[in-house]
Design an enzyme around this catalytic site. Structure first.
Site, short mmCIF file in Angstrom:
data_model
loop_
_atom_site.label_atom_id
_atom_site.label_comp_id
_atom_site.label_asym_id
_atom_site.label_seq_id
_atom_site.Cartn_x
_atom_site.Cartn_y
_atom_site.Cartn_z
N CYS A 2 0.85 -1.19 0.00
CA CYS A 2 0.00 0.00 0.00
C CYS A 2 0.89 1.24 0.00
O CYS A 2 1.93 1.28 0.64
CB CYS A 2 -0.94 0.10 1.19
SG CYS A 2 -2.08 -1.27 1.32
N ARG A 27 3.78 -0.35 -4.90
CA ARG A 27 3.51 -0.84 -3.54
C ARG A 27 2.18 -1.60 -3.44
O ARG A 27 1.86 -2.16 -2.40
CB ARG A 27 3.49 0.32 -2.55
CG ARG A 27 4.79 1.08 -2.48
CD ARG A 27 4.70 2.20 -1.50
NE ARG A 27 4.60 1.71 -0.15
CZ ARG A 27 5.63 1.44 0.64
NH1 ARG A 27 6.85 1.64 0.20
NH2 ARG A 27 5.45 0.97 1.85
N TRP A 73 -2.82 -2.68 -1.62
CA TRP A 73 -2.53 -4.10 -1.77
C TRP A 73 -3.39 -4.78 -0.72
O TRP A 73 -3.16 -4.63 0.48
CB TRP A 73 -1.05 -4.38 -1.55
CG TRP A 73 -0.66 -5.79 -1.88
CD1 TRP A 73 -0.32 -6.29 -3.10
CD2 TRP A 73 -0.55 -6.90 -0.96
NE1 TRP A 73 -0.03 -7.63 -3.01
CE2 TRP A 73 -0.16 -8.03 -1.72
CE3 TRP A 73 -0.75 -7.05 0.41
CZ2 TRP A 73 0.04 -9.29 -1.14
CZ3 TRP A 73 -0.56 -8.31 0.98
CH2 TRP A 73 -0.17 -9.41 0.20
N ASN A 99 -1.61 2.23 5.65
CA ASN A 99 -0.76 1.15 5.16
C ASN A 99 -0.36 0.33 6.38
O ASN A 99 0.24 0.88 7.30
CB ASN A 99 0.47 1.78 4.47
CG ASN A 99 1.57 0.78 4.21
OD1 ASN A 99 1.32 -0.41 4.05
ND2 ASN A 99 2.80 1.26 4.13
N GLY A 100 -0.71 -0.95 6.41
CA GLY A 100 -0.38 -1.79 7.56
C GLY A 100 -1.56 -2.69 7.90
O GLY A 100 -2.50 -2.83 7.11
N GLU A 488 16.95 -18.09 -8.34
CA GLU A 488 16.58 -16.72 -8.66
C GLU A 488 15.97 -16.64 -10.07
O GLU A 488 14.98 -15.94 -10.29
CB GLU A 488 17.82 -15.81 -8.54
CG GLU A 488 17.63 -14.37 -8.93
CD GLU A 488 16.54 -13.62 -8.14
OE1 GLU A 488 16.04 -14.15 -7.15
OE2 GLU A 488 16.20 -12.49 -8.56
N LYS A 492 12.20 -15.25 -10.91
CA LYS A 492 11.92 -14.19 -11.90
C LYS A 492 10.88 -14.67 -12.91
O LYS A 492 9.95 -13.96 -13.25
CB LYS A 492 13.18 -13.77 -12.67
CG LYS A 492 14.21 -12.96 -11.96
CD LYS A 492 13.81 -11.57 -11.57
CE LYS A 492 13.16 -11.56 -10.21
NZ LYS A 492 13.96 -11.42 -9.06
N GLU A 495 7.34 -15.13 -11.31
CA GLU A 495 6.78 -13.89 -10.77
C GLU A 495 6.24 -12.96 -11.85
O GLU A 495 5.19 -12.33 -11.67
CB GLU A 495 7.92 -13.26 -9.95
CG GLU A 495 7.98 -11.82 -9.77
CD GLU A 495 9.08 -11.40 -8.80
OE1 GLU A 495 10.26 -11.63 -9.10
OE2 GLU A 495 8.74 -10.82 -7.77
N HIS A 511 16.66 -37.41 -8.60
CA HIS A 511 16.02 -37.82 -7.35
C HIS A 511 14.53 -37.48 -7.33
O HIS A 511 13.91 -37.47 -6.27
CB HIS A 511 16.73 -37.18 -6.16
CG HIS A 511 18.17 -37.59 -6.05
ND1 HIS A 511 18.54 -38.86 -5.66
CD2 HIS A 511 19.32 -36.94 -6.34
CE1 HIS A 511 19.86 -38.95 -5.69
NE2 HIS A 511 20.35 -37.79 -6.11
N LYS A 610 5.87 -4.44 -4.26
CA LYS A 610 7.33 -4.35 -4.17
C LYS A 610 7.84 -4.54 -2.74
O LYS A 610 8.79 -5.25 -2.51
CB LYS A 610 7.76 -2.97 -4.70
CG LYS A 610 9.27 -2.73 -4.65
CD LYS A 610 9.97 -3.52 -5.71
CE LYS A 610 11.47 -3.26 -5.73
NZ LYS A 610 12.16 -4.36 -6.44
O1 M6R Z 1 12.96 -5.30 -0.15
P1 M6R Z 1 13.42 -6.70 0.12
O2 M6R Z 1 14.75 -6.98 -0.52
O3 M6R Z 1 13.43 -7.05 1.56
O4 M6R Z 1 12.36 -7.63 -0.60
C1 M6R Z 1 12.40 -9.01 -0.44
C2 M6R Z 1 11.46 -9.71 -1.38
O5 M6R Z 1 10.14 -9.34 -1.13
C3 M6R Z 1 11.78 -9.42 -2.84
O6 M6R Z 1 13.09 -9.74 -3.16
C4 M6R Z 1 10.84 -10.20 -3.77
O7 M6R Z 1 11.10 -11.56 -3.66
C5 M6R Z 1 10.99 -9.74 -5.21
N1 M6R Z 1 9.71 -9.42 -5.75
C6 M6R Z 1 11.59 -10.76 -6.10
O8 M6R Z 1 11.75 -10.30 -7.40
#
Ligand code: M6R
Length: 615
Positions: A2, A27, A73, A99-100, A488, A492, A495, A511, A610
């Protein structure tokens, strides 16, 4: 999660709020809304993106120079117009954006319903609005800024949970009130105008003077002045900071997406992480922010790295790096697990919380838990004003510049870069020789140019992405330093393209994972020319034997891969331990181009935000 922005000044508030919301859309983007105070409160809100809200306001304009706004969000209550913020109190004269999460909202709501309150939404926020309204109405005296502040204070004492809020009341037209606990809130100081925002990127086009509010701060502001106190009624010290970046840094420039811009920024963001931190005189890294003496550094017996998502994958690379370069036992723990796990750790264990935003709730909680147990807890953060950066006992800033795309890209390489510096520093005080130190520094300094050469292959990688865009599932496989890179790469891909993707160590295939291999499931092997290259090639053969298509990431000149893989993307040669800094780049580009080909919203993937400031 948010984003909120509030404005009080002489200009029309709605365009400023809309522009700020666009900058905060990363956000959360389930719904958006604003309330403008001009004699009385006008409310515009709807589900969907900021663009929907802008359309609504174009159809039903609102005028006034005081307002609050929000991009959501969803946590409590579905994605509906009614659940969009702002929310009003029972009288309809007080508006709030939040926000929270208010954890005890249901108990409070039941009590309020019993007293005859009616709620229009399912949100926890509306309960807080009603609560502040009750306190306001119960306070004696004229309408005043102080009365509104007291009402906010009284209500916040009753709630359990986290909040970054902006509040205004029809009877107190010259005042906005903000408060925070656990969710970020910044006061922007303009000339004849002031702002409240979740993040400075929302206001940097108007002012670069900011006060990063602390937990339990309450701020009351008008167009020329502000006053900061605490929820408990005490005074609060504050510092006015100058925001390091400009409006240009938070715009997409000529790129179609933030993600692509941020991928292409990596040569510079990595150079920024290394700048001024490599000493040729002592052939080691200098990390003054750790706040540790040489003896304290030498006494470290164990390291725990914690973070979430991409930051956790960077930590996994860090584990390999620190054990390889410094021979210090290192473990990685998801921050969300660490906070509840009560890991046995001796007192000479050093803990690092890794977070781009510095606001991730789980990572912050892990940091606090670690400090509670008496461990020195350092941070690797990008956002200098963040809560994690402020609460840690020291640390290293990434200096990557703002990362807006929801998919983390440049923050991964900067985090790995910083962990490499740490490995070099600790390695040099244990067993690495001067010449080994110099060699590592030379290799590190060569990385940004090597990344540039990989980026030049973007069109080639796009053609590969398009070739495999039929895939419903993909495997990402690697060994040793390339295993976390595989994780990673898979993150990506899923996501932003919503293609099911899994990351595994290559040797784990046989396995169980190999059962998933088929002509419809391409595998991406991260197979640089390292100590396990031949083993990786054998794993590729196992996939090919089951008719699985293979894309390989290999080192220039390593022709063996062309014989076994369907497509090969080459990276320049480098030592094994630096390969993640290069091999992750093609994976970022592959997922980006594939998601664009599938028509996905790359910068704002579904269900995500984010900065994950809820547990
Ligand atoms: O701001 P942060 O690095 O703490 O965020 C951690 C994760 O939320 C963040 O890396 C998330 O996994 C990304 N969307 C991945 O691309």
């Amino acid at each position: 999660m948010c984003g909120i922005i509030g404005y009080i000044g002489k200009s029309e508030a709605a365009p400023i709020l809309l522009e700020g919301l666009r900058r905060l859309e990363y956000r959360g983007y389930d719904s958006a809304g604003l309330a403008i105070l001009n004699g009385e409160l006008s409310l515009r809100k709807c589900k969907g993106r900021i663009a929907n809200l802008a359309d609504l306001i174009a159809r039903e304009p609102v005028c006034g120079s005081i307002g609050i706004s929000h991009t959501r969000w969803a946590t409590h209550g579905g994605v509906t117009d009614e659940n969009a913020h702002p929310h009003f109190d029972q009288s309809g004269k007080l508006a709030i954006v939040h926000n929270g999460v208010i954890e005890n909202y249901q108990t409070l709501k039941d009590q309020l319903i019993a007293k005859g309150h009616f709620f229009k939404s399912q949100t926890d926020t509306e309960v807080l609005a009603h609560l502040i309204g009750i306190h306001y109405d119960a306070l004696p005296g004229e309408a005043s800024r102080q009365r509104l502040v007291e009402a906010v204070r009284g209500a916040l004492k009753e709630v359990i949970g986290t909040y970054g809020i902006a509040v205004m009341h029809q009877a107190v037209p010259g005042t906005l009130v903000g408060a925070r606990r656990g969710s970020p809130l910044v006061l922007g100081i303009g000339k004849g105008e002031n702002f409240l925002a979740s993040d400075v990127s929302a206001i940097v086009g108007h002012t670069r003077e900011a006060v990063y509010l602390r937990d339990y701060d309450i701020v009351a502001l008008d167009g020329v002045d502000f006053e900061i106190s605490t929820v408990n009624g005490g005074t609060s010290g504050f510092e006015v900071s100058t925001v390091e970046f400009s409006e240009d840094d938070v715009s997409k420039g000529d790129y179609p997406h933030y993600m692509l811009k941020e991928i292409f920024e990596q040569p510079d963001s990595m150079a920024n992480a290394f700048r001024g931190r490599l000493s040729t005189e002592e052939s080691t890294a200098k990390l003054g922010g750790l706040n540790m003496t040489p003896k304290e550094l030498r006494d470290i017996e164990r390291i725990v790295l914690t973070g979430c998502g991409t930051a956790c994958h960077a930590a996994m690379v860090g584990e390999y790096l620190l054990e390889h370069l410094a021979h210090i036992p290192t473990e990685v723990e998801f921050a969300s697990e660490f906070r509840y796990r009560n890991m046995p750790m001796n007192k000479d264990t050093l803990v690092f919380a890794i977070s781009q935003s510095g606001e991730t709730a789980d990572t912050l909680a892990a940091l606090r838990e670690s400090q509670r147990k008496g461990h020195r807890t350092l941070a690797i953060c990008n956002n200098v004003a963040s809560t994690i950066a402020r609460e840690s006992d020291g640390g290293v800033y990434m200096h990557a510049g703002p990362e807006i795309g929801v998919a983390a890209t440049k923050s991964f390489t900067s985090q790995v870069g910083v962990l490499t510096l740490l490995g070099l520093l600790l390695g040099r005080i244990h067993h690495l020789s001067t010449s080994e130190g110099i060699q590592i520094m030379e290799e590190l300094n060569a990385i940004p140019d090597k990344v540039r050469t990989i980026l030049k292959q973007s069109d080639y990688i796009k053609s590969i992405a398009e070739k495999y865009s039929y895939a419903k599932a993909m495997m990402f496989l690697g060994r040793q330093f390339s295993y976390p890179v595989a994780m990673e790469g898979a993150l990506k891909m899923k996501e932003i393209s919503y293609i099911h993707a899994e990351g595994h160590p290559s040797a784990e295939l046989k396995h169980g994972v190999i059962a998933l291999i088929s002509p419809e499931v391409p595998s991406v092997f991260i197979a640089p020319d390292d100590s396990v290259f031949d083993k990786n090639v054998s794993n590729i053969e196992e996939v090919k034997a089951r008719k699985g298509p293979v894309i390989a990431i290999g080192t220039e000149g390593s022709t063996k891969l062309e014989k076994v893989a369907d497509d090969v993307i080459y990276i320049p040669p480098c030592p094994d331990f630096l390969s993640p800094l290069l091999s992750v780049i093609p994976l970022q580009l592959l997922s980006y181009h594939l998601a664009v080909k599938l028509g996905c919203d790359v910068d704002k993937p579904r269900n995500l935000a984010k900065s994950v400031t809820v547990e």
